[in-house]
Design a protein around this motif. Structure first.
Motif, PDB file in Angstrom:
ATOM      1  N   THR A 210      -8.825   7.266   2.831  1.00 48.33           N
ATOM      2  CA  THR A 210      -7.465   7.708   2.555  1.00 48.33           C
ATOM      3  C   THR A 210      -6.452   6.916   3.368  1.00 48.33           C
ATOM      4  O   THR A 210      -6.728   6.461   4.466  1.00 48.33           O
ATOM      5  CB  THR A 210      -7.298   9.193   2.894  1.00 48.33           C
ATOM      6  OG1 THR A 210      -5.952   9.556   2.629  1.00 48.33           O
ATOM      7  CG2 THR A 210      -7.558   9.465   4.368  1.00 48.33           C
ATOM      8  N   ARG A 211      -5.249   6.777   2.808  1.00 43.21           N
ATOM      9  CA  ARG A 211      -4.175   6.085   3.514  1.00 43.21           C
ATOM     10  C   ARG A 211      -3.144   7.070   4.064  1.00 43.21           C
ATOM     11  O   ARG A 211      -2.136   6.669   4.605  1.00 43.21           O
ATOM     12  CB  ARG A 211      -3.496   5.077   2.579  1.00 43.21           C
ATOM     13  CG  ARG A 211      -4.472   4.043   2.056  1.00 43.21           C
ATOM     14  CD  ARG A 211      -3.774   3.015   1.195  1.00 43.21           C
ATOM     15  NE  ARG A 211      -4.760   2.168   0.546  1.00 43.21           N
ATOM     16  CZ  ARG A 211      -5.381   1.160   1.117  1.00 43.21           C
ATOM     17  NH1 ARG A 211      -5.133   0.870   2.381  1.00 43.21           N
ATOM     18  NH2 ARG A 211      -6.268   0.428   0.454  1.00 43.21           N
ATOM     19  N   ASP A 212      -3.369   8.333   3.845  1.00 42.29           N
ATOM     20  CA  ASP A 212      -2.499   9.348   4.419  1.00 42.29           C
ATOM     21  C   ASP A 212      -2.890   9.496   5.886  1.00 42.29           C
ATOM     22  O   ASP A 212      -3.955  10.001   6.221  1.00 42.29           O
ATOM     23  CB  ASP A 212      -2.697  10.671   3.673  1.00 42.29           C
ATOM     24  CG  ASP A 212      -1.791  11.770   4.212  1.00 42.29           C
ATOM     25  OD1 ASP A 212      -1.089  11.504   5.198  1.00 42.29           O
ATOM     26  OD2 ASP A 212      -1.796  12.855   3.641  1.00 42.29           O
TER      27      ASP A 212
ATOM     28  N   GLU B 241       0.807  -1.214   0.000  1.00 46.16           N
ATOM     29  CA  GLU B 241       0.000   0.000   0.000  1.00 46.16           C
ATOM     30  C   GLU B 241       0.842   1.266   0.000  1.00 46.16           C
ATOM     31  O   GLU B 241       0.342   2.352  -0.296  1.00 46.16           O
ATOM     32  CB  GLU B 241      -0.934  -0.027   1.213  1.00 46.16           C
ATOM     33  CG  GLU B 241      -2.040  -1.078   1.054  1.00 46.16           C
ATOM     34  CD  GLU B 241      -2.737  -1.387   2.367  1.00 46.16           C
ATOM     35  OE1 GLU B 241      -2.172  -1.040   3.429  1.00 46.16           O
ATOM     36  OE2 GLU B 241      -3.812  -1.995   2.337  1.00 46.16           O
TER      37      GLU B 241
ATOM     38  N   ASP C 225      -0.837   4.747  -2.643  1.00 37.49           N
ATOM     39  CA  ASP C 225      -1.204   6.122  -2.333  1.00 37.49           C
ATOM     40  C   ASP C 225      -0.123   7.065  -2.858  1.00 37.49           C
ATOM     41  O   ASP C 225       1.075   6.868  -2.591  1.00 37.49           O
ATOM     42  CB  ASP C 225      -1.344   6.282  -0.822  1.00 37.49           C
ATOM     43  CG  ASP C 225      -1.697   7.708  -0.442  1.00 37.49           C
ATOM     44  OD1 ASP C 225      -2.868   8.075  -0.582  1.00 37.49           O
ATOM     45  OD2 ASP C 225      -0.785   8.459  -0.031  1.00 37.49           O
TER      46      ASP C 225
END
Length: 396
Positions: free
Chosen positions: A382-384, A141, A145
């Motif tokens: 979101t992966r932030d 992942e 992103d």
């Protein structure tokens, strides 16, 4: 058995390269984060120096001593196994990942030797709120992103810079350089190489004290800048040294070749700059670039690429040297120039900054100007970990 042992030792070495910087980053007070993080490469330099000394032919580097030399590694292993139970888990990990405030407080009190840890707990609470509900970040992942992918590539670039300095090639060639300078009797050239190891230890220790005063990026650039200057001088001296040796009417025949002496001096000063910058800073800097959730995965990828790069250079160097001989170091002058440009443009300064400030600067390309606060505008899925949940007021 040797091959199997090497596989296991390599796995353990990878763990011991990737995880200590992460752990040291998370247990350190912000004001000492750089100095404590720089202890890891300092310890590695000591280990390398000790191994070189023990590997001398009249100590254990001989027919009967090499099995003992391999077994010596049991000593630090046993020390680690005894010491680990006394090491508290990372307080930041306990709070942000495990949501265990009681264990976090206990770990902080043990690490800080004080019961007054409320201020740090408040910082952890803020990190926890920012990362609450964010999906766990895996290695795969990291590259899905855009923001994490950008951070990962910066981390990889920082780690690869260690090997693009040419330090592996220099250590490989150091004994020959010392011999060309007149250290030809007995093991004098080998002692010269061990002397470089001593320089590495001393200057890596100096980096422990310099990193919090100078800053990570600036110290890295100083190290890279000094490395390219003295690598260039090394190219000039080695080429001229060979030219004078081949010249039958050379005035240097039968005497000490001044170009060979110049090669030796350039080599030593080059090692000083490598030790305070590219050798000491990358592991620390990489652990600071990532937020808590992706830190382990990001550091693992960066360290893995670092090891692969070192392996590739080790394999390729003898062939490069056989092809272009004394001009081999020109290759590393070029790679050093590329590394300096990359560091200047892509790497940010992390000294004294919180995780939130570092993440904001990576995302927006500018320093956070005011304290962040929670935003109600959260992009779903979101992966932030930090900054879709942060709203910052910027000064115009």
């Amino acid at each position: 058995m040797l091959i199997l042992g090497r596989l296991v030792a390599g796995f353990a070495s990878g763990i011991n390269t990737a995880l200590p910087p992460v752990y040291l980053n998370e247990i350190s007070p912000r004001t000492l984060r750089g100095a404590i993080g720089a202890i890891h490469p300092f310890a590695a330099a000591i280990g390398l120096l000790v191994s070189r000394i023990l590997g001398l032919p009249y100590i254990l580097g001989n027919e009967w001593g090499w099995p003992i030399l391999l077994a010596v590694s049991v000593i630090p292993m046993m020390y680690q196994l005894v010491a680990f139970p006394f090491c508290p888990e990372s307080p930041r990990y306990l709070f942000v990942e495990k949501s265990d405030e009681s264990a976090t407080r206990h770990a902080l009190q043990k690490l800080r030797n004080t019961s007054n840890v409320d201020a740090e707990l408040a910082d952890f609470q803020r990190d926890h709120e920012l990362s609450k509900g964010a999906p766990r970040v895996t290695i795969g992942e990291l590259f899905k992103d855009p923001f994490l992918r950008k951070t990962t590539f910066i981390a990889i670039g920082v780690m690869v810079s260690q090997h693009l300095t040419g330090v592996i090639a220099v250590m490989y060639y150091s004994t020959a350089i010392f011999k060309s300078a007149g250290l030809v009797h007995g093991n004098q050239a080998i002692y010269g190489t061990i002397g470089l190891g001593v320089v590495n230890v001393v200057m890596t220790l100096a980096a422990v004290f310099l990193v919090e005063k100078t800053g990570r990026k600036r110290l890295l650039l100083i190290g890279l800048g000094g490395s390219i200057v003295f690598m260039s001088l090394l190219v000039v001296c080695t080429t001229q040294s060979k030219a004078t040796q081949l010249s039958h009417d050379s005035q240097f025949l039968g005497t000490i070749n001044p170009y060979a002496v110049g090669s030796t001096i350039s080599l030593v000063i080059y090692s000083i700059f490598v030790s305070i910058g590219p050798a000491a800073i990358p592991n620390l800097l990489v652990s600071e670039l990532f937020a808590t959730a992706p830190r382990a995965a990001g550091s693992s990828v960066a360290v893995g690429v670092n090891r692969i790069t070192g392996f590739a250079i080790t394999l390729a160097f003898p062939y490069i040297k056989a092809s272009i001989e004394e001009y081999t170091f020109v290759v590393f002058v070029v790679t050093l120039a590329v590394t300096i440009v990359f560091t200047k443009i892509c790497v940010i300064e992390t000294k004294g900054k919180t995780t939130e400030e570092i993440q904001y600067e990576l995302r927006h390309g500018q320093v956070m100007s005011k304290a962040s606060r929670h935003s109600t505008d959260v992009k779903p899925g979101t992966r932030d970990v930090a900054y879709y949940k942060v709203q910052t007021e910027e000064k115009l």
